[in-house]
Design an enzyme around this catalytic site. Sequence first.
Site, PDB file in Angstrom:
ATOM      1  N   LYS A  45      29.958  54.397  40.101  1.00  0.00           N
ATOM      2  CA  LYS A  45      29.361  55.003  38.913  1.00  0.00           C
ATOM      3  C   LYS A  45      30.175  56.145  38.334  1.00  0.00           C
ATOM      4  O   LYS A  45      30.226  56.344  37.134  1.00  0.00           O
ATOM      5  CB  LYS A  45      27.955  55.507  39.243  1.00  0.00           C
ATOM      6  CG  LYS A  45      27.015  54.399  39.679  1.00  0.00           C
ATOM      7  CD  LYS A  45      25.572  54.780  39.405  1.00  0.00           C
ATOM      8  CE  LYS A  45      24.633  53.619  39.719  1.00  0.00           C
ATOM      9  NZ  LYS A  45      24.632  53.293  41.175  1.00  0.00           N
ATOM     10  N   ASP A 235      38.240  34.708  51.317  1.00  0.00           N
ATOM     11  CA  ASP A 235      38.780  35.976  51.815  1.00  0.00           C
ATOM     12  C   ASP A 235      40.080  35.727  52.602  1.00  0.00           C
ATOM     13  O   ASP A 235      41.051  36.469  52.469  1.00  0.00           O
ATOM     14  CB  ASP A 235      37.722  36.674  52.677  1.00  0.00           C
ATOM     15  CG  ASP A 235      38.155  38.073  53.058  1.00  0.00           C
ATOM     16  OD1 ASP A 235      38.407  38.889  52.140  1.00  0.00           O
ATOM     17  OD2 ASP A 235      38.287  38.355  54.272  1.00  0.00           O
ATOM     18  N   LYS A 239      44.151  36.905  51.770  1.00  0.00           N
ATOM     19  CA  LYS A 239      45.101  37.474  52.733  1.00  0.00           C
ATOM     20  C   LYS A 239      46.354  36.607  52.816  1.00  0.00           C
ATOM     21  O   LYS A 239      47.474  37.118  52.878  1.00  0.00           O
ATOM     22  CB  LYS A 239      44.443  37.596  54.112  1.00  0.00           C
ATOM     23  CG  LYS A 239      43.315  38.626  54.119  1.00  0.00           C
ATOM     24  CD  LYS A 239      42.517  38.598  55.405  1.00  0.00           C
ATOM     25  CE  LYS A 239      41.360  39.575  55.336  1.00  0.00           C
ATOM     26  NZ  LYS A 239      40.413  39.423  56.455  1.00  0.00           N
TER      27      LYS A 239
HETATM   28  N1  LIG Z   1      35.154  46.796  56.049  1.00  0.00           N
HETATM   29  C1  LIG Z   1      36.174  46.150  56.584  1.00  0.00           C
HETATM   30  O1  LIG Z   1      36.160  45.786  57.740  1.00  0.00           O
HETATM   31  C2  LIG Z   1      37.410  45.863  55.754  1.00  0.00           C
HETATM   32  C3  LIG Z   1      38.571  45.371  56.387  1.00  0.00           C
HETATM   33  C4  LIG Z   1      39.733  45.188  55.613  1.00  0.00           C
HETATM   34  C5  LIG Z   1      39.699  45.421  54.258  1.00  0.00           C
HETATM   35  N2  LIG Z   1      38.552  45.851  53.671  1.00  0.00           N
HETATM   36  C6  LIG Z   1      38.537  46.077  52.238  1.00  0.00           C
HETATM   37  O2  LIG Z   1      38.292  47.448  51.993  1.00  0.00           O
HETATM   38  C7  LIG Z   1      37.600  47.593  50.777  1.00  0.00           C
HETATM   39  C8  LIG Z   1      36.367  48.446  50.981  1.00  0.00           C
HETATM   40  O3  LIG Z   1      35.489  47.785  51.877  1.00  0.00           O
HETATM   41  P1  LIG Z   1      34.067  48.393  52.248  1.00  0.00           P
HETATM   42  O4  LIG Z   1      33.565  47.580  53.388  1.00  0.00           O
HETATM   43  O5  LIG Z   1      34.196  49.858  52.389  1.00  0.00           O
HETATM   44  O6  LIG Z   1      33.239  48.041  50.910  1.00  0.00           O
HETATM   45  P2  LIG Z   1      31.904  48.756  50.391  1.00  0.00           P
HETATM   46  O7  LIG Z   1      31.188  49.378  51.522  1.00  0.00           O
HETATM   47  O8  LIG Z   1      31.246  47.749  49.540  1.00  0.00           O
HETATM   48  O9  LIG Z   1      32.446  49.955  49.475  1.00  0.00           O
HETATM   49  C9  LIG Z   1      33.000  49.753  48.219  1.00  0.00           C
HETATM   50  C10 LIG Z   1      33.023  51.095  47.498  1.00  0.00           C
HETATM   51  O10 LIG Z   1      33.711  50.934  46.262  1.00  0.00           O
HETATM   52  C11 LIG Z   1      32.927  51.512  45.221  1.00  0.00           C
HETATM   53  N3  LIG Z   1      33.283  50.840  43.969  1.00  0.00           N
HETATM   54  C12 LIG Z   1      32.993  49.586  43.545  1.00  0.00           C
HETATM   55  N4  LIG Z   1      33.524  49.342  42.349  1.00  0.00           N
HETATM   56  C13 LIG Z   1      34.201  50.458  41.997  1.00  0.00           C
HETATM   57  C14 LIG Z   1      34.975  50.845  40.856  1.00  0.00           C
HETATM   58  N5  LIG Z   1      35.179  50.006  39.849  1.00  0.00           N
HETATM   59  N6  LIG Z   1      35.525  52.083  40.838  1.00  0.00           N
HETATM   60  C15 LIG Z   1      35.333  52.939  41.876  1.00  0.00           C
HETATM   61  N7  LIG Z   1      34.614  52.642  42.967  1.00  0.00           N
HETATM   62  C16 LIG Z   1      34.049  51.413  43.024  1.00  0.00           C
HETATM   63  C17 LIG Z   1      31.506  51.304  45.663  1.00  0.00           C
HETATM   64  O11 LIG Z   1      30.675  52.205  44.957  1.00  0.00           O
HETATM   65  P3  LIG Z   1      29.095  52.365  45.256  1.00  0.00           P
HETATM   66  O12 LIG Z   1      29.037  53.170  46.503  1.00  0.00           O
HETATM   67  O13 LIG Z   1      28.612  53.126  44.068  1.00  0.00           O
HETATM   68  O14 LIG Z   1      28.552  50.979  45.365  1.00  0.00           O
HETATM   69  C18 LIG Z   1      31.634  51.633  47.146  1.00  0.00           C
HETATM   70  O15 LIG Z   1      31.615  53.018  47.348  1.00  0.00           O
HETATM   71  C19 LIG Z   1      37.276  46.179  50.291  1.00  0.00           C
HETATM   72  O16 LIG Z   1      38.204  45.806  49.319  1.00  0.00           O
HETATM   73  C20 LIG Z   1      37.431  45.344  51.525  1.00  0.00           C
HETATM   74  O17 LIG Z   1      37.817  44.013  51.259  1.00  0.00           O
HETATM   75  C21 LIG Z   1      37.422  46.083  54.412  1.00  0.00           C
END
Ligand SMILES: NC(=O)c1ccc[n+]([C@@H]2O[C@H](COP(=O)([O-])OP(=O)(O)OC[C@H]3O[C@@H](n4cnc5c(N)ncnc54)[C@H](OP(=O)(O)O)[C@@H]3O)[C@@H](O)[C@H]2O)c1
Length: 376
Positions: A45, A235, A239
């Site tokens: 947001k 996904d 990768k």
């Molecule tokens: N978790 C894992 O194990 C893992 C492993 C490897 C890679 N990743 C990658 O790491 C990234 C983050 O993962 P996550 O698990 O932390 O996801 P998440 O919990 O869904 O967090 C995503 C965050 O990005 C924010 N967001 C979404 N759209 C946005 C925008 N346009 N501008 C700014 N902020 C925005 C969201 O805001 P809100 O809080 O307002 O919703 C939230 O804070 C992903 O791309 C994922 O594929 C994750």
Amino acid sequence: MKTIPLILMGCGGVGSHLLQHIVSCRSLHSLQGLLLRVVGVGDSKSLMVVDDLLNKGLDDNFLLELCRLKHAGESISKLADSGHCHVFAHPESQGKIVEIASQLGKKSGLAFVDCTASSGTVSVLKQVVDMGCCVVMANKKPLTSTMEDYENLMKYPRRIRHESTVGAGLPVIASLNRIISSGDPVHRIVGSLSGTLGYVMSEVEDGKPLSQVVRAAKSLGYTEPDPRDDLGGMDVARKALILARILGRRINMDSIQVESLYPKEMGPDVMTVDDFLGRGLLLLDNDIQERVEKAASNGNVLRYVCVIEGPRCKVGVQELPKNSALGRLRGSDNVLEVYTRCYSDQPLVIQGAGAGNDTTAAGVLADIVDIQDLFP
Ligand SMILES: NC(=O)c1ccc[n+]([C@@H]2O[C@H](COP(=O)([O-])OP(=O)(O)OC[C@H]3O[C@@H](n4cnc5c(N)ncnc54)[C@H](OP(=O)(O)O)[C@@H]3O)[C@@H](O)[C@H]2O)c1
Ligand SMILES: *[C@@H]1O[C@H](CO)[C@@H](O)[C@H](O)[C@H]1NC(C)=O
């Protein structure tokens, strides 16, 4: 003392763990003569930015409070105007980011960290790269759009890090880059790059029905809320595309052959999640069981992998020797086998947890620390 000013976009599971790591590594970093100065944090947001951009960062207590707030499902805007910072709503924030990048980019340097799961960050990333900033990504989407976007982002490869996009904290990309730098040709990469699918395939190998295994994986929290997001293979395909592009293949997502573990007739626009889990999955049990048995009769096991070989890049179920690193895989680890001239009979193997907020954030932090020499 070297200072890295940084803006964090995305403060979900990974982003908030990154902030916690930054705070808890303060004394370690200062022993190394390094200071990470968080000048801005954004969510879906809004973007919060410190007022005194050139000298200050958001203070640690404030960052930890922000993590608590995000963890409780709130928005950053809730902390609006707490004295030393300002909040900018999207899309107005885009202009602010560009302004910060032009102020800091060439002078003190700026690391722009993308921990969102959004494809919407790519245009701002391209802009800040052009303004002299560094970019660190956990987000795969900016790297898996068009080849043109990819090349623009990668124009200054030393300023870009994205280790956590493949295998989370595992040193997959760093290892590949070292192999490439040494001129050792990479003949083949085979990898199980989904913790969920790694778990599922090793469980069905034991004779358990797919339906039961997927339900168990979901209740263990291994899957996305809709397990079809894992079972569809997209996904893994992202990768694979990132790895293929690192190897110099100029390909797009649509040239990757992706095998989904469920048919179109069971897709999200046809069946609800509950229907899929209850009824749909049962219809898939026999087919997988037959394939498992056929593989076993060849002395092999089934794994859901990406295979990158020559111009070919595909993602799906493969029969692999039981007595290989991938064949021995149990549970949710990621395993990557890299075959090169130097590693020809026995591949280089990288194995370990390939997901999780903590390890992913650790990978992002290591990427940030790794670019410190680019800062004055
Ligand atoms: N978790 C894992 O194990 C893992 C492993 C490897 C890679 N990743 C990658 O790491 C990234 C983050 O993962 P996550 O698990 O932390 O996801 P998440 O919990 O869904 O967090 C995503 C965050 O990005 C924010 N967001 C979404 N759209 C946005 C925008 N346009 N501008 C700014 N902020 C925005 C969201 O805001 P809100 O809080 O307002 O919703 C939230 O804070 C992903 O791309 C994922 O594929 C994750
Ligand atoms: C990652 O963090 C999010 C948000 O804090 C949380 O909901 C999720 O359960 C965490 N995932 C794991 C595997 O710990």
